[in-house]
Design an enzyme around this catalytic site. Structure first.
Site, PDB file in Angstrom:
ATOM      1  N   CYS A 220       6.179   5.534  -2.346  1.00  0.00           N
ATOM      2  CA  CYS A 220       6.721   4.171  -2.172  1.00  0.00           C
ATOM      3  C   CYS A 220       6.233   3.159  -3.204  1.00  0.00           C
ATOM      4  CB  CYS A 220       6.384   3.661  -0.779  1.00  0.00           C
ATOM      5  SG  CYS A 220       7.228   4.571   0.497  1.00  0.00           S
TER       6      CYS A 220
HETATM    7  C1  UDX Z   1       2.940   2.683   1.576  1.00  0.00           C
HETATM    8  C2  UDX Z   1       2.877   1.379   2.379  1.00  0.00           C
HETATM    9  O1  UDX Z   1       1.495   1.054   2.642  1.00  0.00           O
HETATM   10  C3  UDX Z   1       3.652   1.512   3.685  1.00  0.00           C
HETATM   11  O2  UDX Z   1       3.665   0.264   4.368  1.00  0.00           O
HETATM   12  C4  UDX Z   1       5.087   1.952   3.367  1.00  0.00           C
HETATM   13  O3  UDX Z   1       5.797   2.173   4.564  1.00  0.00           O
HETATM   14  C5  UDX Z   1       5.075   3.220   2.534  1.00  0.00           C
HETATM   15  O4  UDX Z   1       4.294   3.030   1.355  1.00  0.00           O
HETATM   16  P1  UDX Z   1       1.768   5.072   1.671  1.00  0.00           P
HETATM   17  O5  UDX Z   1       2.577   5.412   0.466  1.00  0.00           O
HETATM   18  O6  UDX Z   1       1.687   6.046   2.792  1.00  0.00           O
HETATM   19  O7  UDX Z   1       2.265   3.697   2.329  1.00  0.00           O
HETATM   20  O8  UDX Z   1       0.273   4.828   1.151  1.00  0.00           O
HETATM   21  P2  UDX Z   1      -0.779   3.633   1.172  1.00  0.00           P
HETATM   22  O9  UDX Z   1      -1.713   3.806   2.286  1.00  0.00           O
HETATM   23  O10 UDX Z   1      -0.085   2.335   1.066  1.00  0.00           O
HETATM   24  O11 UDX Z   1      -1.546   3.932  -0.193  1.00  0.00           O
HETATM   25  C6  UDX Z   1      -0.847   3.913  -1.432  1.00  0.00           C
HETATM   26  C7  UDX Z   1      -1.738   4.249  -2.567  1.00  0.00           C
HETATM   27  O12 UDX Z   1      -2.657   3.200  -2.802  1.00  0.00           O
HETATM   28  C8  UDX Z   1      -2.600   5.507  -2.387  1.00  0.00           C
HETATM   29  O13 UDX Z   1      -2.568   6.251  -3.585  1.00  0.00           O
HETATM   30  C9  UDX Z   1      -3.989   4.989  -2.115  1.00  0.00           C
HETATM   31  O14 UDX Z   1      -5.000   5.875  -2.542  1.00  0.00           O
HETATM   32  C10 UDX Z   1      -3.977   3.709  -2.950  1.00  0.00           C
HETATM   33  N1  UDX Z   1      -4.925   2.686  -2.467  1.00  0.00           N
HETATM   34  C11 UDX Z   1      -4.772   2.113  -1.247  1.00  0.00           C
HETATM   35  C12 UDX Z   1      -5.956   2.257  -3.295  1.00  0.00           C
HETATM   36  O15 UDX Z   1      -6.094   2.750  -4.424  1.00  0.00           O
HETATM   37  N2  UDX Z   1      -6.788   1.275  -2.864  1.00  0.00           N
HETATM   38  C13 UDX Z   1      -6.667   0.708  -1.633  1.00  0.00           C
HETATM   39  O16 UDX Z   1      -7.466  -0.178  -1.313  1.00  0.00           O
HETATM   40  C14 UDX Z   1      -5.628   1.128  -0.801  1.00  0.00           C
END
Ligand code: UDX
Length: 442
Positions: free
Chosen positions: A268
């Site tokens: 996403c």
């Molecule tokens: C995301 C959105 O959060 C969610 O609301 C939507 O429905 C789908 O896309 P998701 O793709 O499951 O969800 O992952 P998310 O938990 O958002 O993490 C995304 C990326 O960001 C990951 O690679 C994670 O490692 C990274 N991340 C997240 C960080 O690097 N630092 C953080 O503090 C949080």
């Protein structure tokens, strides 16, 4: 009531299982192999706790490729097909258009009214300019008479989907009339356990834009903290973890999405930023901020390779072990995972790459084949290697015994996610966002 869900990807299957706790659900999927696996009771992706929930409601789910049967048997259809990105950075509507076409054709024969709920992520304007026209054209019926369209974007996260679906922070629905929204609200009340979930009722474009704005903001927070982390690495004794903790205590900022690391991946965030930025240009606004957020993210995985090079010299024939491959812990998903960029870069530099991940090994093997080596445990992966990079912060890495790292030829460790700081005393430890005491600033 009988409901149908179109598209058995991550969002579609989880939505179907959640709905299956209250209704009979017809699950429509055109991929024959997926259909066979689902009919056989196989959960087609890893999501913590999901297989138990799936098994509990299995009798309520029927899997089919017959759209007409699904429409004629159900009162509501949820559409959760993918909306990938085309090479020109625009949104690919081909799956959505094809599902809508078959729904419209089925609606021709149906006497009662049908509600079509779009869960797929779609750009502002898509409901009015694509969804409704396709349904009207293929059904021969007018929107609001034979059928109604409602937008209900999905905010659940992979790895936390069951929790997020049961207790969402908010629910957004977009429609063009209040009676459609009120009908849907009755269904939502049955499904959501948590009372008083804030409900935003709005028009189509706002509902569509909220999803993009939210993911763009989350990505911005990550690229922001990674920028601070990259600077901290150049400042003696600076530590982004402490800075991030302090920032998070300010309620205007909040502590979430302030973990520095190798950048965001997944199905996403990267895609949504790219498509939103493309839309900006198309409608006459240069979205510089979005482009910079994406650029910072693009460079972020490369930084751990540079750190390895700075300390080991040439990486040619050096054995580098990567711990974690999934785009984040709690999933086997490797779409846009930073690990893939790290592997590519290490291979370009002639390193010998070893990898271990508790869930995502086979998916990475499908991409890199025999170019890299795959291990079934951290211990074996580290044995005799020159460098270790923590790429995904699975819980099992957080509790690793420091001694395991002493099996490396040279215990040189780069903690790309600040997940194994407990080993810092026994190895040569470098971490994202951590300035070395020995550095000089001026
Ligand atoms: C995301 C959105 O959060 C969610 O609301 C939507 O429905 C789908 O896309 P998701 O793709 O499951 O969800 O992952 P998310 O938990 O958002 O993490 C995304 C990326 O960001 C990951 O690679 C994670 O490692 C990274 N991340 C997240 C960080 O690097 N630092 C953080 O503090 C949080």
């Amino acid at each position: 009531m009988i409901v149908s869900v179109f598209g058995m990807g991550h969002v579609g299957l989880i939505t179907a299982v959640m709905l299956g706790r209250f209704f009979d659900v017809i699950c429509v999927e055109i991929d024959e192999e997926k259909l066979i696996r689902l009919r056989g009771g196989e959960v087609i992706f890893y999501e913590p706790g999901f297989d138990q929930t799936f098994n509990k409601v299995r009798d309520k789910l029927e899997f089919t490729d017959d759209a007409s049967y699904a429409i004629n048997t159900s009162d509501i259809s949820f559409i959760a097909v993918g909306t990938p990105t085309k090479t020109d950075h625009s949104q690919d509507h081909s799956y959505l258009a094809s599902v809508l076409q078959s729904i419209g054709e089925a609606l021709k024969e149906k006497d009662s009214r049908h509600l079509v709920v779009i869960k797929s992520t779609i750009l502002p304007g898509t409901s009015e300019n694509l969804v409704i026209p396709i349904l009207e054209h293929s059904s021969g019926k007018k929107h609001g008479e034979g059928f109604s369209v409602l937008i209900n974007p999905e905010f659940s996260r992979e790895g936390e989907a069951l929790h997020d679906l049961q207790t969402p922070d908010k629910i957004v629905i977009g429609a063009h009339d209040f009676s459609t929204m009120n009908d849907f609200e009755e269904i939502l009340k049955m499904v959501y356990v948590k009372n008083n979930v804030p409900l935003i009722k709005t028009n189509y474009v706002n509902a569509e834009m909220i999803k993009y704005a939210q993911n763009a903001f989350l990505a911005t927070k990550i690229s922001f903290i990674n920028t601070i982390a990259n600077m901290c690495e150049k400042i003696p004794s600076a530590d982004v973890e402490i800075i991030s903790k302090a920032l998070g205590l300010d309620h205007r900022i909040s502590s979430h999405f302030l973990r520095a690391g190798l950048g965001y991946g997944g199905s996403c965030l990267p895609k949504d930023i790219e498509v939103l930025s493309n839309l900006g240009r198309k409608i006459g606004y240069e979205p510089t901020l979005l482009d910079v957020v994406a650029l910072v993210n693009e460079h972020q995985p490369q930084r751990v390779v540079t750190t390895a090079e700075e300390h080991l010299g040439s990486l040619l024939d050096q054995v580098v072990s990567l711990l974690g491959l999934a785009f984040k812990p709690g999933t086997d998903d490797i779409r846009e995972a930073p690990s893939l960029r790290v592997i590519e870069s290490l291979l370009e530099k002639g390193a010998k790459v070893r990898v271990y991940d508790p869930k995502a090994l086979s998916k990475v093997e499908n991409i890199f084949g025999n170019l890299i080596e795959y291990y079934k445990s951290t211990e074996d992966c580290l044995d005799g290697s020159d460098c270790c990079i923590l790429v995904t912060e699975w819980d099992e890495f957080r509790s690793l015994k420091p001694d395991i790292f002493l099996k490396m030829k040279t215990p040189f460790v780069i903690d790309g996610r600040r997940g194994i700081s407990h080993i810092s005393k026994v190895v040569e430890y470098h971490a994202v966002g951590l300035g070395k005491e020995s550095q000089t600033l001026w």
